[in-house]
Scaffold this motif. Structure first.
Motif, PDB file in Angstrom:
ATOM      1  N   GLU A 192       0.769  -8.422  -8.714  1.00 32.11           N
ATOM      2  CA  GLU A 192       1.132  -7.014  -8.904  1.00 32.11           C
ATOM      3  C   GLU A 192       2.628  -6.874  -9.157  1.00 32.11           C
ATOM      4  N   LYS A 199      -2.684   1.407  -5.337  1.00 30.60           N
ATOM      5  CA  LYS A 199      -3.026   0.343  -4.385  1.00 30.60           C
ATOM      6  C   LYS A 199      -3.873   0.895  -3.239  1.00 30.60           C
ATOM      7  N   ASN A 243      -2.370  -1.330  -9.548  1.00 28.49           N
ATOM      8  CA  ASN A 243      -3.335  -2.217  -8.908  1.00 28.49           C
ATOM      9  C   ASN A 243      -2.984  -3.668  -9.277  1.00 28.49           C
ATOM     10  N   LEU A 250       0.832  -1.193   0.000  1.00 28.23           N
ATOM     11  CA  LEU A 250       0.000   0.000   0.000  1.00 28.23           C
ATOM     12  C   LEU A 250       0.872   1.250   0.000  1.00 28.23           C
TER      13      LEU A 250
END
Ligand code: OOG
Ligand code: MG
Length: 258
Positions: free
Chosen positions: A103, A66, A233, A61
Protein backbone atom coordinates in the motif's frame (compact mmCIF):
# COMPACT_ATOMS: atom_id res chain seq x y z
CA UNK A 1 -6.86 -12.79 32.00
CA UNK A 2 -5.07 -12.71 28.67
CA UNK A 3 -1.85 -14.72 28.59
CA UNK A 4 0.43 -12.13 26.95
CA UNK A 5 3.45 -14.46 26.73
CA UNK A 6 1.41 -17.20 25.04
CA UNK A 7 0.01 -14.92 22.33
CA UNK A 8 3.40 -13.29 21.80
CA UNK A 9 4.92 -16.69 21.04
CA UNK A 10 1.89 -17.58 18.90
CA UNK A 11 2.39 -14.58 16.60
CA UNK A 12 6.20 -14.78 16.55
CA UNK A 13 5.99 -18.47 15.58
CA UNK A 14 3.49 -17.71 12.80
CA UNK A 15 5.83 -15.05 11.40
CA UNK A 16 8.89 -17.30 11.63
CA UNK A 17 7.12 -20.30 10.08
CA UNK A 18 5.32 -18.14 7.44
CA UNK A 19 2.04 -19.71 8.45
CA UNK A 20 -1.27 -17.90 8.84
CA UNK A 21 -3.06 -18.47 12.15
CA UNK A 22 -6.55 -17.91 13.53
CA UNK A 23 -7.26 -14.54 15.16
CA UNK A 24 -6.50 -14.52 18.90
CA UNK A 25 -10.02 -13.28 19.70
CA UNK A 26 -11.43 -16.53 18.33
CA UNK A 27 -10.08 -18.36 21.40
CA UNK A 28 -9.65 -15.35 23.71
CA UNK A 29 -12.63 -13.04 23.09
CA UNK A 30 -11.60 -11.11 26.21
CA UNK A 31 -8.49 -9.73 24.48
CA UNK A 32 -8.86 -5.95 24.80
CA UNK A 33 -6.81 -3.20 23.19
CA UNK A 34 -4.60 -2.68 26.27
CA UNK A 35 -3.65 -6.37 26.38
CA UNK A 36 -3.21 -6.41 22.62
CA UNK A 37 -0.66 -3.59 22.78
CA UNK A 38 1.13 -5.50 25.55
CA UNK A 39 1.46 -8.42 23.14
CA UNK A 40 2.77 -6.02 20.46
CA UNK A 41 5.33 -4.58 22.91
CA UNK A 42 6.48 -8.09 23.85
CA UNK A 43 6.89 -9.02 20.18
CA UNK A 44 9.03 -5.92 19.59
CA UNK A 45 11.03 -6.58 22.78
CA UNK A 46 11.75 -10.13 21.56
CA UNK A 47 12.93 -8.80 18.19
CA UNK A 48 15.14 -6.19 19.87
CA UNK A 49 16.59 -8.89 22.14
CA UNK A 50 17.44 -10.77 18.93
CA UNK A 51 19.40 -7.81 17.52
CA UNK A 52 16.66 -5.86 15.76
CA UNK A 53 16.30 -2.10 16.38
CA UNK A 54 13.23 0.16 16.59
CA UNK A 55 13.55 2.74 13.79
CA UNK A 56 10.08 4.22 13.67
CA UNK A 57 6.37 3.85 14.09
CA UNK A 58 3.25 3.75 11.99
CA UNK A 59 -0.43 4.30 12.09
CA UNK A 60 -2.71 1.98 10.14
CA UNK A 61 -6.37 2.04 9.22
CA UNK A 62 -6.33 5.83 8.91
CA UNK A 63 -8.13 6.00 5.54
CA UNK A 64 -11.74 5.12 4.77
CA UNK A 65 -10.44 2.86 1.97
CA UNK A 66 -8.44 0.79 4.47
CA UNK A 67 -11.05 0.82 7.25
CA UNK A 68 -13.75 -0.40 4.89
CA UNK A 69 -11.51 -3.03 3.30
CA UNK A 70 -10.40 -4.45 6.66
CA UNK A 71 -13.77 -3.93 8.38
CA UNK A 72 -12.15 -2.15 11.36
CA UNK A 73 -13.23 1.45 11.92
CA UNK A 74 -10.42 2.67 14.19
CA UNK A 75 -6.74 3.43 13.55
CA UNK A 76 -4.08 1.10 14.92
CA UNK A 77 -0.54 1.89 16.06
CA UNK A 78 2.56 -0.23 15.37
CA UNK A 79 6.35 -0.16 15.66
CA UNK A 80 8.87 -0.39 12.82
CA UNK A 81 12.20 -2.17 13.20
CA UNK A 82 15.37 -2.12 11.12
CA UNK A 83 14.74 -5.62 9.76
CA UNK A 84 11.57 -4.34 8.05
CA UNK A 85 13.52 -1.84 5.93
CA UNK A 86 13.79 -2.80 2.26
CA UNK A 87 16.47 -0.68 0.59
CA UNK A 88 15.31 0.94 -2.68
CA UNK A 89 15.67 -1.27 -5.77
CA UNK A 90 15.86 -4.46 -3.70
CA UNK A 91 13.00 -6.75 -4.76
CA UNK A 92 10.55 -8.23 -2.28
CA UNK A 93 11.00 -11.97 -1.87
CA UNK A 94 7.34 -12.99 -1.73
CA UNK A 95 8.18 -16.44 -0.29
CA UNK A 96 9.77 -14.77 2.76
CA UNK A 97 6.29 -13.70 3.88
CA UNK A 98 2.85 -15.32 4.29
CA UNK A 99 0.58 -13.40 1.89
CA UNK A 100 2.00 -9.90 1.39
CA UNK A 101 -0.01 -6.89 0.28
CA UNK A 102 1.42 -3.49 -0.62
CA UNK A 103 0.00 0.00 0.00
CA UNK A 104 1.15 3.57 -0.75
CA UNK A 105 1.85 5.94 2.13
CA UNK A 106 3.14 9.43 2.95
CA UNK A 107 6.19 9.14 5.22
CA UNK A 108 7.58 11.50 7.86
CA UNK A 109 11.19 11.72 9.05
CA UNK A 110 11.16 13.26 12.53
CA UNK A 111 13.73 15.93 13.34
CA UNK A 112 12.63 16.21 16.98
CA UNK A 113 10.86 13.94 19.48
CA UNK A 114 7.07 14.06 19.75
CA UNK A 115 4.76 12.84 22.50
CA UNK A 116 1.24 13.68 23.54
CA UNK A 117 -0.96 14.74 25.14
CA UNK A 118 -2.00 17.76 23.14
CA UNK A 119 0.04 17.24 19.96
CA UNK A 120 -1.66 18.80 16.90
CA UNK A 121 -0.87 18.65 13.19
CA UNK A 122 1.01 21.95 13.42
CA UNK A 123 3.32 20.48 16.11
CA UNK A 124 3.94 17.48 13.88
CA UNK A 125 5.01 19.65 10.94
CA UNK A 126 7.31 21.65 13.25
CA UNK A 127 8.94 18.42 14.48
CA UNK A 128 9.31 16.94 10.98
CA UNK A 129 12.66 17.13 9.18
CA UNK A 130 11.39 15.92 5.80
CA UNK A 131 8.60 14.09 4.00
CA UNK A 132 8.80 11.38 1.36
CA UNK A 133 6.57 8.68 -0.08
CA UNK A 134 6.75 4.99 0.61
CA UNK A 135 5.28 1.57 0.01
CA UNK A 136 4.37 -0.49 3.02
CA UNK A 137 4.34 -4.28 2.68
CA UNK A 138 1.84 -5.67 5.15
CA UNK A 139 1.59 -9.37 5.97
CA UNK A 140 -1.07 -10.15 8.55
CA UNK A 141 -0.21 -13.24 10.52
CA UNK A 142 -3.96 -14.01 10.45
CA UNK A 143 -5.63 -16.12 7.77
CA UNK A 144 -7.17 -14.02 4.98
CA UNK A 145 -6.27 -10.76 6.79
CA UNK A 146 -9.39 -11.28 8.96
CA UNK A 147 -9.07 -9.65 12.38
CA UNK A 148 -10.62 -7.34 14.98
CA UNK A 149 -8.88 -4.22 16.28
CA UNK A 150 -7.27 -6.03 19.27
CA UNK A 151 -6.09 -8.84 16.97
CA UNK A 152 -4.39 -6.47 14.55
CA UNK A 153 -2.91 -4.36 17.37
CA UNK A 154 -1.34 -7.47 18.89
CA UNK A 155 0.03 -8.40 15.43
CA UNK A 156 1.95 -5.08 15.20
CA UNK A 157 -0.63 -3.91 12.65
CA UNK A 158 0.40 -6.51 10.05
CA UNK A 159 3.80 -4.77 9.66
CA UNK A 160 6.33 -6.65 7.55
CA UNK A 161 8.49 -4.44 5.27
CA UNK A 162 8.60 -0.91 3.91
CA UNK A 163 10.47 0.89 1.17
CA UNK A 164 10.98 4.66 0.99
CA UNK A 165 11.05 6.97 -2.01
CA UNK A 166 14.15 9.04 -2.72
CA UNK A 167 12.60 12.53 -3.03
CA UNK A 168 12.48 14.34 0.32
CA UNK A 169 10.67 17.67 0.69
CA UNK A 170 10.39 20.28 3.40
CA UNK A 171 7.14 19.61 5.32
CA UNK A 172 6.10 23.26 4.93
CA UNK A 173 6.72 23.41 1.19
CA UNK A 174 3.52 21.67 0.13
CA UNK A 175 0.00 21.05 1.42
CA UNK A 176 0.29 17.35 2.21
CA UNK A 177 -3.50 16.95 2.02
CA UNK A 178 -3.38 17.88 -1.67
CA UNK A 179 -0.51 15.64 -2.74
CA UNK A 180 -1.95 13.17 -5.23
CA UNK A 181 -1.09 9.50 -5.53
CA UNK A 182 -1.53 7.25 -8.55
CA UNK A 183 -1.05 3.65 -7.46
CA UNK A 184 -0.30 1.10 -10.17
CA UNK A 185 -0.09 -2.69 -10.06
CA UNK A 186 1.64 -4.35 -13.02
CA UNK A 187 1.19 -1.19 -15.07
CA UNK A 188 -2.56 -0.78 -14.46
CA UNK A 189 -3.96 1.94 -12.23
CA UNK A 190 -5.21 0.15 -9.11
CA UNK A 191 -6.35 3.21 -7.13
CA UNK A 192 -5.85 6.96 -6.82
CA UNK A 193 -5.97 9.18 -3.72
CA UNK A 194 -4.64 12.34 -2.16
CA UNK A 195 -2.99 12.93 1.21
CA UNK A 196 -6.35 13.97 2.64
CA UNK A 197 -7.37 10.29 2.50
CA UNK A 198 -5.66 9.78 5.88
CA UNK A 199 -7.71 11.57 8.54
CA UNK A 200 -8.02 14.69 6.37
CA UNK A 201 -4.26 15.38 6.50
CA UNK A 202 -1.30 13.02 7.04
CA UNK A 203 0.03 15.25 9.86
CA UNK A 204 -3.28 14.67 11.70
CA UNK A 205 -2.52 10.96 11.59
CA UNK A 206 0.94 11.51 13.06
CA UNK A 207 -0.56 13.77 15.75
CA UNK A 208 -2.98 11.00 16.70
CA UNK A 209 -0.05 8.59 16.84
CA UNK A 210 2.02 10.95 19.05
CA UNK A 211 -0.92 11.38 21.43
CA UNK A 212 -1.55 7.66 21.56
CA UNK A 213 2.11 6.83 22.19
CA UNK A 214 2.25 9.57 24.84
CA UNK A 215 -0.79 8.14 26.60
CA UNK A 216 1.13 4.88 26.96
CA UNK A 217 4.20 6.63 28.39
CA UNK A 218 6.28 6.52 25.22
CA UNK A 219 7.37 9.02 22.59
CA UNK A 220 8.25 9.22 18.91
CA UNK A 221 11.99 9.80 18.66
CA UNK A 222 14.14 12.16 16.59
CA UNK A 223 15.34 10.33 13.47
CA UNK A 224 12.37 7.99 13.37
CA UNK A 225 10.48 7.13 10.23
CA UNK A 226 6.70 7.43 10.62
CA UNK A 227 4.25 5.88 8.15
CA UNK A 228 0.95 7.79 8.22
CA UNK A 229 -1.26 5.01 6.82
CA UNK A 230 -2.25 3.46 3.52
CA UNK A 231 -3.92 6.05 1.28
CA UNK A 232 -5.68 3.36 -0.76
CA UNK A 233 -6.54 -0.27 -0.26
CA UNK A 234 -3.54 -2.61 -0.38
CA UNK A 235 -2.87 -4.86 -3.36
CA UNK A 236 -1.92 -8.54 -2.97
CA UNK A 237 1.34 -9.30 -4.77
CA UNK A 238 2.85 -12.44 -6.33
CA UNK A 239 6.31 -13.19 -7.71
CA UNK A 240 6.82 -11.28 -10.98
CA UNK A 241 4.52 -8.41 -9.94
CA UNK A 242 5.59 -4.81 -9.66
CA UNK A 243 3.86 -1.88 -8.00
CA UNK A 244 4.51 1.83 -8.49
CA UNK A 245 3.17 4.78 -6.52
CA UNK A 246 3.59 8.20 -8.14
CA UNK A 247 3.10 11.12 -5.76
CA UNK A 248 3.62 14.37 -7.67
CA UNK A 249 6.09 16.43 -5.64
CA UNK A 250 7.04 13.45 -3.47
CA UNK A 251 8.31 11.52 -6.47
CA UNK A 252 7.83 7.85 -7.25
CA UNK A 253 8.42 4.68 -5.28
CA UNK A 254 8.52 1.22 -6.87
CA UNK A 255 8.71 -2.32 -5.68
CA UNK A 256 9.40 -5.42 -7.73
CA UNK A 257 8.38 -8.83 -6.37
CA UNK A 258 10.29 -12.06 -6.98
C1 OOG B 1 -3.59 -3.58 8.97
C2 OOG B 1 -2.49 -2.60 8.74
C3 OOG B 1 -3.02 -1.33 8.21
C4 OOG B 1 -2.51 0.81 7.01
O1 OOG B 1 -1.68 1.60 6.54
O2 OOG B 1 -3.72 1.02 6.95
C5 OOG B 1 -1.99 -0.40 7.68
C6 OOG B 1 -3.93 -4.34 7.72
O3 OOG B 1 -4.52 -3.76 6.80
O4 OOG B 1 -3.61 -5.54 7.66
O5 OOG B 1 -0.80 -0.56 7.72
MG1 MG C 1 0.19 0.79 6.30
Amino acid sequence: MTDVAKWTAYLLDAERDRRAVEPITLTDPGLDAADAYRVQDAIIAAKVAGGDRVVGAKLGLTSKAKQQAMNVDEPVYAQLTSSMTLPGEVPLQVSSLIHPRVEPEIVFLLGAPLAGPGVCAHDVLEATAAITCGLEVIDSRYADFKFTLPDVAADNASSARYVLGSTWIDPHSADLALIGCVYEHNGDVFATASGAAVLGHPAEAVALLANFVGSRGGRLEEGWIVLSGGLTNAVAVAPGDHVTATFGRLGTVRLACV
